[in-house]
Motif scaffolding. Structure first.
Motif, mmCIF file in Angstrom:
data_model
loop_
_atom_site.group_PDB
_atom_site.id
_atom_site.type_symbol
_atom_site.label_atom_id
_atom_site.label_comp_id
_atom_site.label_asym_id
_atom_site.label_seq_id
_atom_site.Cartn_x
_atom_site.Cartn_y
_atom_site.Cartn_z
ATOM 1 N N ALA A 152 8.510 -10.646 13.107
ATOM 2 C CA ALA A 152 9.023 -11.330 12.196
ATOM 3 C C ALA A 152 10.038 -10.535 11.559
ATOM 4 C CB ALA A 152 7.985 -11.507 10.900
ATOM 5 N N MET A 153 11.089 -11.066 10.827
ATOM 6 C CA MET A 153 12.270 -10.334 10.253
ATOM 7 C C MET A 153 11.880 -10.277 8.746
ATOM 8 S SD MET A 153 14.611 -9.263 12.001
ATOM 9 C CE MET A 153 16.013 -9.148 10.861
ATOM 10 N N VAL A 154 11.866 -9.131 8.227
ATOM 11 C CA VAL A 154 11.429 -9.040 6.689
ATOM 12 C C VAL A 154 12.294 -8.065 5.931
ATOM 13 C CG1 VAL A 154 8.820 -9.546 7.288
ATOM 14 C CG2 VAL A 154 10.015 -7.008 7.117
ATOM 15 N N GLN A 155 12.523 -8.435 4.808
ATOM 16 C CA GLN A 155 12.937 -7.425 3.757
ATOM 17 C C GLN A 155 11.962 -6.909 2.786
ATOM 18 O OE1 GLN A 155 16.708 -8.748 1.247
ATOM 19 N NE2 GLN A 155 17.176 -9.666 3.130
ATOM 20 N N ARG A 156 12.052 -5.619 2.441
ATOM 21 C CA ARG A 156 11.067 -5.137 1.674
ATOM 22 C C ARG A 156 11.834 -4.240 0.587
ATOM 23 N NH1 ARG A 156 7.924 -2.461 6.728
ATOM 24 N NH2 ARG A 156 6.349 -4.130 6.820
ATOM 25 N N ILE A 157 11.386 -4.445 -0.678
ATOM 26 C CA ILE A 157 11.848 -3.254 -1.670
ATOM 27 C C ILE A 157 11.011 -2.894 -2.411
ATOM 28 C CG2 ILE A 157 12.236 -4.893 -3.442
ATOM 29 C CD1 ILE A 157 15.308 -3.461 -3.480
ATOM 30 N N ALA A 193 13.011 2.213 -2.071
ATOM 31 C CA ALA A 193 12.987 1.909 -0.651
ATOM 32 C C ALA A 193 13.501 0.632 -0.478
ATOM 33 C CB ALA A 193 11.625 2.222 -0.138
ATOM 34 N N TYR A 194 14.106 0.723 0.620
ATOM 35 C CA TYR A 194 14.555 -0.734 1.068
ATOM 36 C C TYR A 194 14.625 -1.037 2.379
ATOM 37 C CZ TYR A 194 17.786 -4.871 1.927
ATOM 38 O OH TYR A 194 18.435 -6.047 2.376
ATOM 39 N N GLU A 195 14.042 -1.926 2.859
ATOM 40 C CA GLU A 195 13.998 -2.230 4.393
ATOM 41 C C GLU A 195 14.636 -3.571 4.795
ATOM 42 O OE1 GLU A 195 11.106 0.853 6.704
ATOM 43 O OE2 GLU A 195 10.256 -1.296 6.236
ATOM 44 N N LEU A 222 8.951 -3.019 -9.138
ATOM 45 C CA LEU A 222 8.978 -4.397 -8.443
ATOM 46 C C LEU A 222 8.671 -3.976 -6.918
ATOM 47 C CD1 LEU A 222 9.433 -7.419 -8.276
ATOM 48 C CD2 LEU A 222 11.913 -6.848 -7.750
ATOM 49 N N LEU A 223 7.575 -4.489 -6.240
ATOM 50 C CA LEU A 223 7.225 -4.590 -5.076
ATOM 51 C C LEU A 223 7.411 -5.799 -4.147
ATOM 52 C CD1 LEU A 223 4.254 -2.057 -5.007
ATOM 53 C CD2 LEU A 223 6.551 -1.442 -4.758
ATOM 54 N N TYR A 224 8.404 -6.046 -3.439
ATOM 55 C CA TYR A 224 8.666 -7.377 -2.989
ATOM 56 C C TYR A 224 8.900 -7.146 -1.475
ATOM 57 C CZ TYR A 224 10.105 -12.425 -3.661
ATOM 58 O OH TYR A 224 10.190 -13.650 -4.007
ATOM 59 N N GLU A 225 8.340 -8.212 -0.774
ATOM 60 C CA GLU A 225 8.411 -8.224 0.611
ATOM 61 C C GLU A 225 8.354 -9.560 1.109
ATOM 62 O OE1 GLU A 225 6.229 -5.751 3.526
ATOM 63 O OE2 GLU A 225 5.837 -7.318 4.832
ATOM 64 N N MET A 229 0.965 -1.334 0.008
ATOM 65 C CA MET A 229 -0.015 -0.153 -0.028
ATOM 66 C C MET A 229 0.958 1.321 0.136
ATOM 67 S SD MET A 229 -2.960 -1.393 2.617
ATOM 68 C CE MET A 229 -3.827 0.215 2.677
ATOM 69 N N GLN A 230 1.972 1.095 0.774
ATOM 70 C CA GLN A 230 2.912 2.297 0.775
ATOM 71 C C GLN A 230 3.399 2.765 -0.538
ATOM 72 O OE1 GLN A 230 6.034 1.881 3.438
ATOM 73 N NE2 GLN A 230 6.855 3.944 3.507
ATOM 74 N N TRP A 231 3.590 1.875 -1.422
ATOM 75 C CA TRP A 231 4.555 2.021 -2.582
ATOM 76 C C TRP A 231 3.499 1.997 -3.643
ATOM 77 C CZ3 TRP A 231 8.219 4.938 -1.483
ATOM 78 C CH2 TRP A 231 8.702 5.063 -0.115
#
Ligand SMILES: C[S@@+](CC[C@H](N)C(=O)[O-])C[C@H]1O[C@@H](n2cnc3c(N)ncnc32)[C@H](O)[C@@H]1O
Length: 159
Positions: free
Chosen positions: A148-153, A136-138, A97-100, A1-3
Motif C-alpha cells: 500500500a501507499m501510505v502517509q504517516r505523520i 516524523a513524516y513518511e 496528532l498521529l495520522y496514517e 505504536m511507534q509514536w
C-alpha cells in the motif's frame, strides 16, 4: 505504536474512526483515557476501558465532541477532509496528532482507489504546516500488512 511515547502520560486520547479499536485498546493499555468515535462501535461498545461514541462523521451532524479537548488524536485508515479543522480544534496546546492513511498511488495495489480517500502528495504536511512541530513524516510504499501507499505523520500542536 511507534509514536505513542510522544503522548503525555495520562493524557486523554481521541481515536477517530476507531473501527475494531486496535489503537484504542493499545492506548488504554498505556494508561490513557481513550474516547473512540465511529459510526459502528459494535466492536468497542462493551469495552469498559474505552468511552465509545457512535456518530456518523460525514452526514452533516454536529461534531460529537464539541467543547472537548484531547492530548492526542489518532486517525488511521480513514480520510474525510472536512474533519481536519475539527481535529486540530480538538487538540490541547502541545497535543499530538498521529495520522496514517492511504495516499495517491495506492490505486496500483487495491482499495481504496477513490481519490476522496487518498491523501495527495504532502497533504498531511500541509494540514499541520505553521501550527505543529513535526516529529516524523513518511510517504511511502509499505508491504505489511499488505502492499500500500501510505502517509504517516506524528506532529505536536504548538503551544
Ligand atoms: C478501515 S477502518 C479503520 C479502523 C481503524 N482506524 C483501524 O485502523 O483499525 C475505517 C473506519 O471508518 C469508519 N467510518 C467510515 N465512515 C464513517 C463515517 N461516516 N462516520 C464515522 N465512522 C466512519 C468505519 O466504520 C471504520 O471503522
Amino acid at each position: 505504536m511507534q509514536w505513542a511515547g510522544l503522548i503525555a502520560s495520562g493524557a486523554a486520547v481521541l481515536d477517530v474512526a476507531a473501527g475494531g479499536g486496535r489503537h484504542s485498546r493499545f492506548l488504554a493499555g498505556r494508561g490513557h483515557k481513550v474516547t473512540a468515535v465511529d459510526r459502528d462501535i459494535s466492536a468497542i461498545a462493551a469495552d469498559p476501558d474505552i468511552e465509545s461514541i457512535q456518530a456518523d462523521l460525514e452526514d452533516g451532524s454536529p461534531w460529537p465532541l464539541a467543547g472537548r479537548r484531547f492530548g492526542a488524536i489518532v486517525v488511521t485508515n480513514y480520510l474525510h477532509r472536512p474533519l481536519f479543522p475539527r481535529l486540530i480544534d480538538s487538540l490541547e496546546a502541545g497535543g499530538v496528532l498521529l495520522y496514517e492513511t492511504f495516499m495517491e498511488g495506492n490505486e496500483r495495489f487495491g482499495r481504496p482507489t477513490n481519490p476522496d480517500f487518498l491523501l495527495k502528495e504532502g497533504e498531511l504536511l500541509d494540514v499541520v504546516r505553521g501550527r505543529f512541530a513535526v516529529t516524523a513524516y513518511e510517504a511511502r510504499l509499505i508491504s505489511e500488512p499488505k502492499m500500500a501507499m501510505v502517509q504517516r505523520i506524528a506532529a505536536r500542536l504548538s503551544r
